[in-house]
Design an enzyme around this catalytic site. Structure first.
Site, PDB file in Angstrom:
ATOM      1  N   CYS A 110       0.829  -1.200   0.000  1.00 13.53           N
ATOM      2  CA  CYS A 110       0.000   0.000   0.000  1.00 13.53           C
ATOM      3  C   CYS A 110       0.869   1.258   0.000  1.00 13.53           C
ATOM      4  CB  CYS A 110      -0.917   0.004   1.216  1.00 13.53           C
ATOM      5  SG  CYS A 110      -2.019   1.433   1.261  1.00 13.53           S
ATOM      6  N   GLY A 213       0.468  -5.240 -12.143  1.00 17.76           N
ATOM      7  CA  GLY A 213       0.716  -3.890 -12.629  1.00 17.76           C
ATOM      8  C   GLY A 213       0.461  -3.759 -14.115  1.00 17.76           C
TER       9      GLY A 213
END
Length: 377
Positions: A110, A213
């Protein structure tokens, strides 16, 4: 045509095709996970929203409500946010002892400032000793329940942590690692550097390495596997308002033709299914309000006009939604403008860290005040 990616195993569980729905705060509740599973394979992996270890230990009512899985959801995958080995162990003992999950994924990726400024999330793997202690505590407390670890490339380009994090997780008994190929400083901006996934795959040899990603299409997923040699893909923002991406990924990884995107009529039916699932989970009023955040993603690129688009964004009930869906032109094909990146992107920025955080990477002290009470990011 032969499958493009071999089946993955997370502990005793086959993940086939090797596709994982990433946990996303406010998104991957039981309704959205169910919808994604209906399009994809029931043996792929669909991870619930992030849960904080402290909230489990404290029996926070909202958090315990979030730990909801469908009757046929298996394995039940939970992502845990934690900064303290002792709290980690206690939370994992509760999860395992009360049979609340079959798989635990640990969040060290995060990049949100409120998390990193207290040493959590993507900041934590810099503290190699503390990171090792947390992973070890989770694995020991979990017993036969597999633990996996997700992290980023590092804090920024001057403080790269992913290779150490991968080797440490592997050494402490994690069953797989996943890399979001951005630094915390990048947040969700720019492009993910998939070459880092390839390097992690070279460094971590005894457990699966998953890549995350910039997977916005099945072609992206195939390209990531081809370029990096990763054992599976983790999909986050790419499926926002597009749960049918799992249908396309399933086809791609089993050698079947990749289907076309849905017509506007099919999108309307999918929206309705999502609404019904949310209403079952949260009640009609709360569920339909939750659906509003998905509307722009679902309708992206379709020529429906600003007024109708706005009415979808303010929908408040199932009957109203049915009327709105009835106004759509069902035969409008899936538009090219719907492709590409979606969800938050933003811009890169300096990562805010606790004072002195970078002084000693071997420090095992638990960061003060980093145990966030509330789950979901």
């Amino acid at each position: 045509m032969t499958p493009r990616l071999p089946a993955l195993r997370i502990g005793p569980y086959p993940v086939d095709p090797a596709v994982v729905l990433a946990p996303m705060a406010g998104i991957t509740n039981v309704a959205f996970r169910t919808l994604c599973r209906e399009f994809g394979s029931p043996t792929s992996l669909y991870v619930c929203e992030m849960i904080t270890a402290r909230a489990i230990v404290e029996r926070d009512a909202k958090t315990m409500e979030m730990i909801t899985f469908g009757a046929d959801e298996h394995p039940r995958s939970m992502q845990l946010y934690t900064v303290d080995p002792a709290t980690t162990a206690e939370a994992v003992r509760i999860i395992v002892g009360e049979d609340r999950a079959d798989h635990i994924d640990m969040n060290f990726g995060c990049p949100v400032p409120k998390v990193t400024r207290k040493g959590g999330g993507a900041a934590l793997p810099y503290k190699r000793g503390l990171f090792r202690n947390i992973v070890s505590a989770a694995v020991r407390a979990a017993g036969d329940v597999p633990v996996t670890v997700k992290f980023r490339v590092g804090i920024d380009e001057e403080h790269i942590t992913y290779l150490d994090a991968g080797r440490i997780a592997e050494g402490e008994g994690a069953r797989a690692v996943a890399l979001h190929a951005r630094t915390a400083a990048q947040r969700y901006s720019g492009e993910a550097d998939w070459s880092r996934i390839a390097r992690l795959k070279e460094a971590v040899t005894s457990i699966p390495v998953l890549g995350n990603g910039d997977i916005f299409s099945a072609a992206d997923a195939l390209k990531m596997v081809e370029q990096t040699g990763c054992d599976g893909v983790v999909v986050g923002r790419g499926c926002l308002g597009r749960p049918w991406l799992f249908r396309e990924l399933h086809a791609a990884f089993t050698g079947a033709p990749i289907p076309d995107g849905p017509s506007l009529g099919e999108v309307g039916r999918i929206l309705t299914r999502h609404a019904e699932l949310l209403a079952d989970h949260l009640g009609e009023d709360k569920g339909l309000r939750d659906l509003r955040k998905h509307m722009a993603w679902y309708l992206r690129g379709f020529p429906i006009g600003a007024s109708l688009r706005q009415r979808f964004a303010l929908v408040s009930g199932l009957a109203e939604l049915a009327d709105l869906v009835g106004e759509l032109e069902p035969d409008v094909p899936y538009p090219a403008d719907a492709e590409g990146p979606r969800g938050r992107q933003g811009s890169p920025g300096r990562v805010v860290l606790p004072e002195g955080w970078l002084d000693d990477p071997e420090d095992t002290a638990v960061p003060v005040g980093a145990e966030l009470m509330h789950s979901g990011g």
